[in-house]
Design an enzyme around this catalytic site. Structure first.
Site, PDB file in Angstrom:
ATOM      1  N   ARG A 153      44.229  38.731  50.902  1.00 30.00           N
ATOM      2  CA  ARG A 153      44.171  39.302  49.519  1.00 30.00           C
ATOM      3  C   ARG A 153      44.796  40.407  49.222  1.00 30.00           C
ATOM      4  O   ARG A 153      45.046  40.873  48.109  1.00 30.00           O
ATOM      5  CB  ARG A 153      42.848  39.599  49.093  1.00 30.00           C
ATOM      6  CG  ARG A 153      42.140  38.457  48.026  1.00 30.00           C
ATOM      7  CD  ARG A 153      40.873  38.690  47.860  1.00 30.00           C
ATOM      8  NE  ARG A 153      40.115  38.194  46.751  1.00 30.00           N
ATOM      9  CZ  ARG A 153      39.482  36.832  46.500  1.00 30.00           C
ATOM     10  NH1 ARG A 153      39.450  36.447  47.613  1.00 30.00           N
ATOM     11  NH2 ARG A 153      38.961  36.434  45.453  1.00 30.00           N
ATOM     12  N   ARG A 179      31.159  29.125  35.363  1.00 30.84           N
ATOM     13  CA  ARG A 179      31.140  28.756  36.587  1.00 30.84           C
ATOM     14  C   ARG A 179      29.630  28.601  37.458  1.00 30.84           C
ATOM     15  O   ARG A 179      28.992  29.684  37.055  1.00 30.84           O
ATOM     16  CB  ARG A 179      32.049  29.303  37.633  1.00 30.84           C
ATOM     17  CG  ARG A 179      32.146  29.000  39.350  1.00 30.84           C
ATOM     18  CD  ARG A 179      33.391  29.255  39.997  1.00 30.84           C
ATOM     19  NE  ARG A 179      33.349  30.731  40.237  1.00 30.84           N
ATOM     20  CZ  ARG A 179      34.405  31.336  40.873  1.00 30.84           C
ATOM     21  NH1 ARG A 179      35.324  30.465  41.201  1.00 30.84           N
ATOM     22  NH2 ARG A 179      34.384  32.501  41.042  1.00 30.84           N
ATOM     23  N   ARG A 238      27.275  33.441  39.678  1.00 29.41           N
ATOM     24  CA  ARG A 238      27.422  34.552  40.485  1.00 29.41           C
ATOM     25  C   ARG A 238      27.538  35.835  39.662  1.00 29.41           C
ATOM     26  O   ARG A 238      28.043  35.860  38.559  1.00 29.41           O
ATOM     27  CB  ARG A 238      28.828  34.232  41.062  1.00 29.41           C
ATOM     28  CG  ARG A 238      28.739  33.538  42.507  1.00 29.41           C
ATOM     29  CD  ARG A 238      30.280  32.881  42.760  1.00 29.41           C
ATOM     30  NE  ARG A 238      31.191  34.144  42.901  1.00 29.41           N
ATOM     31  CZ  ARG A 238      32.611  33.832  43.188  1.00 29.41           C
ATOM     32  NH1 ARG A 238      32.863  32.591  43.689  1.00 29.41           N
ATOM     33  NH2 ARG A 238      33.299  34.889  42.994  1.00 29.41           N
ATOM     34  N   ARG A 241      38.200  41.808  38.094  1.00 26.76           N
ATOM     35  CA  ARG A 241      38.671  40.872  38.943  1.00 26.76           C
ATOM     36  C   ARG A 241      40.191  40.421  38.855  1.00 26.76           C
ATOM     37  O   ARG A 241      41.002  40.398  39.910  1.00 26.76           O
ATOM     38  CB  ARG A 241      37.944  39.711  39.264  1.00 26.76           C
ATOM     39  CG  ARG A 241      36.676  40.141  40.012  1.00 26.76           C
ATOM     40  CD  ARG A 241      35.589  39.206  40.056  1.00 26.76           C
ATOM     41  NE  ARG A 241      35.878  37.991  40.618  1.00 26.76           N
ATOM     42  CZ  ARG A 241      35.230  36.742  40.453  1.00 26.76           C
ATOM     43  NH1 ARG A 241      34.431  36.278  39.460  1.00 26.76           N
ATOM     44  NH2 ARG A 241      35.756  35.468  41.165  1.00 26.76           N
TER      45      ARG A 241
HETATM   46  P1  ADP Z   1      37.208  34.108  43.669  1.00 27.89           P
HETATM   47  O1  ADP Z   1      38.480  33.355  44.218  1.00 27.89           O
HETATM   48  O2  ADP Z   1      36.586  33.105  42.475  1.00 27.89           O
HETATM   49  O3  ADP Z   1      37.611  35.445  43.245  1.00 27.89           O
HETATM   50  P2  ADP Z   1      35.868  34.353  46.359  1.00 27.89           P
HETATM   51  O4  ADP Z   1      34.747  33.831  46.380  1.00 27.89           O
HETATM   52  O5  ADP Z   1      37.233  34.097  46.923  1.00 27.89           O
HETATM   53  O6  ADP Z   1      36.077  34.123  44.533  1.00 27.89           O
HETATM   54  O7  ADP Z   1      35.817  35.952  46.439  1.00 27.89           O
HETATM   55  C1  ADP Z   1      34.595  36.762  45.504  1.00 27.89           C
HETATM   56  C2  ADP Z   1      34.485  38.020  46.063  1.00 27.89           C
HETATM   57  O8  ADP Z   1      34.495  38.271  47.590  1.00 27.89           O
HETATM   58  C3  ADP Z   1      35.970  38.868  45.695  1.00 27.89           C
HETATM   59  O9  ADP Z   1      35.923  39.600  44.503  1.00 27.89           O
HETATM   60  C4  ADP Z   1      35.829  39.886  46.751  1.00 27.89           C
HETATM   61  O10 ADP Z   1      35.000  41.007  46.606  1.00 27.89           O
HETATM   62  C5  ADP Z   1      35.302  39.474  48.032  1.00 27.89           C
HETATM   63  N1  ADP Z   1      36.397  38.879  48.865  1.00 27.89           N
HETATM   64  C6  ADP Z   1      36.753  37.705  49.262  1.00 27.89           C
HETATM   65  N2  ADP Z   1      37.798  37.474  50.116  1.00 27.89           N
HETATM   66  C7  ADP Z   1      38.163  38.709  50.357  1.00 27.89           C
HETATM   67  C8  ADP Z   1      39.242  39.207  51.065  1.00 27.89           C
HETATM   68  N3  ADP Z   1      40.058  38.437  51.719  1.00 27.89           N
HETATM   69  N4  ADP Z   1      39.519  40.332  50.933  1.00 27.89           N
HETATM   70  C9  ADP Z   1      38.771  41.469  50.338  1.00 27.89           C
HETATM   71  N5  ADP Z   1      37.613  41.128  49.504  1.00 27.89           N
HETATM   72  C10 ADP Z   1      37.253  39.706  49.572  1.00 27.89           C
END
Ligand code: ADP
Ligand code: ZN
Length: 207
Positions: free
Chosen positions: A88, A122, A153, A164
């Site tokens: 990310r 969601r 969530r 986000r």
């Molecule tokens: P979505 O795709 O709906 O944003 P995720 O479940 O992938 O939801 O992620 C939810 C939260 O988890 C993110 O907003 C972040 O805070 C954290 N997160 C998930 N993956 C990462 C990552 N690769 N790096 C940093 N934070 C992460």
């Protein structure tokens, strides 16, 4: 095949990654699911990650990089995997390049207004990661996959969604170019029905 799913929150990464997991027999690795499970189990990582997630911020790179590095060493990843929600940031992508070889990065593209509608309705299962939309539930909050309760969530509350989206634009969107430069990018419109989008995902991956 080692795949990455890119795209804004609510683009459908989890939905299509879960489907491909059962179709291809390779694991879907969602850093979001792993972190939410850690929070639920009150592990050290979970306690550290919680305040970032609830605020719609990214968890620090070192934390998620270590999670993924360890997970990819497990035996079920030997014949391929789908990374959903990782990398990310450019720093995460660079770290990934030191311990994995990626075959394709699938980029699901969805406009902001549709993302907001999807995320605000969601509902998810914290036990198994099953995800649905309130419009599909007929008032029933039992997870059809495992029987636990479907919940909203905290970071899907309207005030956090905007955060986000800004975090995505600033920190994650540059990865589209990162993988394009490597010749690995496959972009798919994620605006149709789940069935239509899934067919487009498979086509983009030559499956
Ligand atoms: P979505 O795709 O709906 O944003 P995720 O479940 O992938 O939801 O992620 C939810 C939260 O988890 C993110 O907003 C972040 O805070 C954290 N997160 C998930 N993956 C990462 C990552 N690769 N790096 C940093 N934070 C992460
Ligand atoms: Zn469940």
């Amino acid at each position: 095949m080692n795949l990455i799913f890119l795209g804004p929150p609510g683009a459908g990464k989890g939905t299509h990654a879960q489907r491909l997991m059962s179709e291809l027999g390779i694991p879907q690795i969602s850093t979001g699911d792993i972190l939410r499970k850690a929070i639920k189990n009150e592990t050290k990582t979970g306690l550290e990650a919680k305040r970032y997630i609830d605020a719609g911020q990214l968890v620090p790179d070192e934390v998620v990089i270590n999670i993924v590095k360890e997970r990819l060493q497990e035996s079920d990843c030997a014949s391929g995997y789908i990374l959903d929600g990782f990398p990310r940031t450019v720093a995460q992508a660079e770290a990934l390049d030191t311990f994995a070889t990626i075959d394709a990065a699938l980029n699901l593209s969805v406009p902001d207004d549709m993302i907001i509608r999807r995320l605000s309705g969601r509902r998810v299962c914290l036990t198994c990661g099953y995800t649905t939309h309130i419009s599909q539930m007929n008032g029933n909050d039992v997870c059809p996959a495992c029987g636990d309760k479907l919940i909203q969530r905290k970071d899907d509350m309207p005030e956090t969604i905007q955060n986000r989206l800004s975090v995505y634009a600033a920190q994650t969107a540059p990865l589209v170019e990162y993988y394009d430069r490597k010749g690995l990018l496959r972009t798919v419109e994620g605006t149709g029905t789940v069935e239509e989008n899934h067919a487009a995902v498979r086509k983009a991956l030559n499956l």
